[in-house]
Enzyme design. Structure first.
Site, PDB file in Angstrom:
ATOM      1  CD  GLN A 167      -1.805   1.359  -0.061  1.00 23.95           C
ATOM      2  OE1 GLN A 167      -0.541   0.988   0.597  1.00 23.95           O
ATOM      3  NE2 GLN A 167      -2.787   0.207   0.827  1.00 23.95           N
ATOM      4  CD  GLU A 209      -4.932  -5.077  -2.286  1.00 22.70           C
ATOM      5  OE1 GLU A 209      -5.867  -4.031  -2.897  1.00 22.70           O
ATOM      6  OE2 GLU A 209      -4.931  -4.889  -0.596  1.00 22.70           O
ATOM      7  CG  ASP A 246      -6.398   3.323   0.349  1.00 26.07           C
ATOM      8  OD1 ASP A 246      -5.945   3.510   1.417  1.00 26.07           O
ATOM      9  OD2 ASP A 246      -6.036   1.807   0.925  1.00 26.07           O
ATOM     10  CD  GLU A 291      -9.350   2.789   2.169  1.00 30.98           C
ATOM     11  OE1 GLU A 291      -8.640   1.252   2.880  1.00 30.98           O
ATOM     12  OE2 GLU A 291     -10.267   1.860   1.277  1.00 30.98           O
ATOM     13  CG  ASP A 318      -8.090   0.483   6.270  1.00 24.97           C
ATOM     14  OD1 ASP A 318      -8.026  -0.701   6.991  1.00 24.97           O
ATOM     15  OD2 ASP A 318      -6.797   0.396   4.986  1.00 24.97           O
ATOM     16  CE  LYS A 343      -8.048  -3.080   4.953  1.00 31.60           C
ATOM     17  NZ  LYS A 343      -6.937  -3.003   4.695  1.00 31.60           N
ATOM     18  NE  ARG A 372      -4.970  -5.267   5.803  1.00 31.36           N
ATOM     19  CZ  ARG A 372      -5.040  -5.473   7.323  1.00 31.36           C
ATOM     20  NH1 ARG A 372      -5.112  -5.571   8.209  1.00 31.36           N
ATOM     21  NH2 ARG A 372      -4.007  -4.324   7.244  1.00 31.36           N
ATOM     22  CB  SER A 373      -1.703  -6.106  -0.125  1.00 25.53           C
ATOM     23  OG  SER A 373      -1.669  -6.442   1.736  1.00 25.53           O
TER      24      SER A 373
END
Length: 436
Positions: A167, A209, A246, A291, A318, A343, A372-373
């Site tokens: 990701q 992002e 991640d 991650e 996460d 988060k 966050r996205s």
């Protein structure tokens, strides 16, 4: 007493064009706090619930009028008249009133927006910048550090419409001496990456992002493109800039057969094989942080990965920990991972967020503050990173104003502390677990 006199909730739009909750908390004396809840794309199954209306005739079912109504009615009635500087009490009132384990009655998006707005209003009433007030709440008044950015410059997985399974591919400008210098290095690498991709005939469209989202033959290709960009920018990979990933492994984990299915590469791995796949990448490239390198439910796989990689690679949980102290405590006891991603909206209040950071630090884990996205112009995570001296922040690439808002707030904070004669240290590589 910083008495709350009014609470207002409203539906606003986030960076993906979806609604989210914004809250205002007004105090006696005219002090006002304004905050908005972010929203994730790849989410852990044990996150606090983000309440959506489900009305398909409105925002494709993603409206948040129910959560906004909770802010304007039940929550407002419960906290008006209370002292905003009692943050833990305000948060607990909302949690108790919601009455569910995962905040599904009011929604974590409603509770969090009010929690953060309350902290901002309280900080204003005390004449403090938010980062300083957060440090007070954290029991570490006056202790600050600027965070090392983890900059997501190639997006894949749920954050992009491409064939890349992992990701996020991130750079960390570890050779910088200040936050501002780190951002300059990041920007220069980002622009050189655009040139590298264009020279290969690849797309320079960006993902959620702000990172590029090209179609690539493999995850190793993404790392090779970044290596070329770092060198073209005039930096040394492994010295000036290190790498982080991640995996968001839960997104390509097949629960039926227990395999990690990387469709972009046409490969499948068992849990242990996937750890060794990642291990090979760390031998080829200076990857110092990974991650969610296993599925959130694959604790046996995480334990093995921690055993294999944990002494030299920061292994961040996460989806694994979802900023939840109960889950983190279990992970610490079982030796799972060595870092937690923080988060706000995974847990749903500032008080609980600070508790997770403290628990991680007390156990020798690092804490990485994260966006966050789905984001807004709200830059609270910048103040959280400085005010808790967390040491690391993940808030996207060098494009999209929803990401840059956080970086610009960090610039302002760094400058303010310097002007006050109390500059905050920039930790560089020392911030990363296993690299000190």
């Amino acid at each position: 007493m910083a008495k709350i006199v009014k609470v207002i909730g409203r539906e606003i739009i986030d960076s993906r064009g979806n609604p989210t909750v914004e809250a205002e908390v007004h105090l006696e004396g005219g002090f006002v706090g304004l905050a908005a809840a972010p929203s994730g794309a790849s989410t852990g199954s044990r996150e606090a619930l983000e309440l959506r209306d489900g009305d398909k005739s409105r925002f494709l079912g993603k409206g948040v009028l129910k959560a906004v109504a909770a802010v304007n009615n039940e929550i407002a009635q419960a906290i008006v008249g209370k002292d905003a500087t009692n943050q833990a009490e305000i948060d607990q009132i909302m949690i108790d009133l919601d009455g569910t384990e995962n905040k599904s009655n009011f929604g974590a998006n409603a509770i969090l927006a009010v929690s953060l707005a309350n902290a901002k209003a309280a900080a204003a009433s005390k004449g403090l910048p938010l980062y300083a007030y957060i440090a007070e709440l954290n029991g570490t008044a006056g202790v600050y550090s600027m965070p090392l950015p983890m900059m997501n410059i190639i997006n894949g997985g749920e954050h992009a419409d491409n064939n890349v399974d992992i990701q996020e591919f991130m750079i960390q400008p570890v050779g910088a001496k200040t936050l501002r210098e780190a951002l300059r290095i990041g920007a220069e690498v980002f622009h050189n990456l655009a040139k590298v991709l264009k020279s290969k005939g690849m797309s320079t469209a960006v993902g959620d992002e702000g990172g590029f989202a090209p179609n690539l033959a493999s995850n190793a290709d993404a790392l090779a493109c970044i290596k070329e960009a770092v060198e073209k920018a005039g930096y040394v990979l492994g010295k000036d800039v290190t790498l982080a990933m991640d995996c968001a492994s839960s997104e390509f984990y097949n629960k039926e057969n227990g395999m990690y299915e990387m469709k972009g590469e046409g490969k499948s791995f068992t849990s242990q094989e996937f750890t060794h796949y990642l291990e090979e990448l760390t031998k080829q490239y200076p990857i110092v942080s990974i991650e969610d390198g296993q599925d959130e439910s694959d604790w046996e796989g995480f334990a093995y990965q921690t055993k294999v990689l944990g002494d030299r690679v920061q292994l961040v949980g996460d989806d694994l920990f979802v900023t939840n102290t109960k889950i983190l405590k279990e992970g610490i006891e079982k030796g799972i991972a060595n870092s937690i991603l923080i988060k706000f909206n995974q847990i749903g209040s500032l008080t609980e967020t600070l508790a997770a950071i403290k628990m991680a630090k007390d156990a020798g884990y690092t804490a990485v503050i994260s966006h966050r996205s789905g984001e807004t112009e709200d830059a609270t995570i910048a103040d959280l990173a400085v005010g808790t001296a967390a040491g690391q922040i993940k808030t996207g690439s060098m494009s999209r104003s929803d990401r840059i808002a956080k970086y610009n707030q960090l610039i302002r904070i760094e400058e303010a502390l310097e002007r006050a004669g109390t500059p905050a240290a920039f930790p560089g590589l020392k911030a990363v677990k296993g690299q000190a």
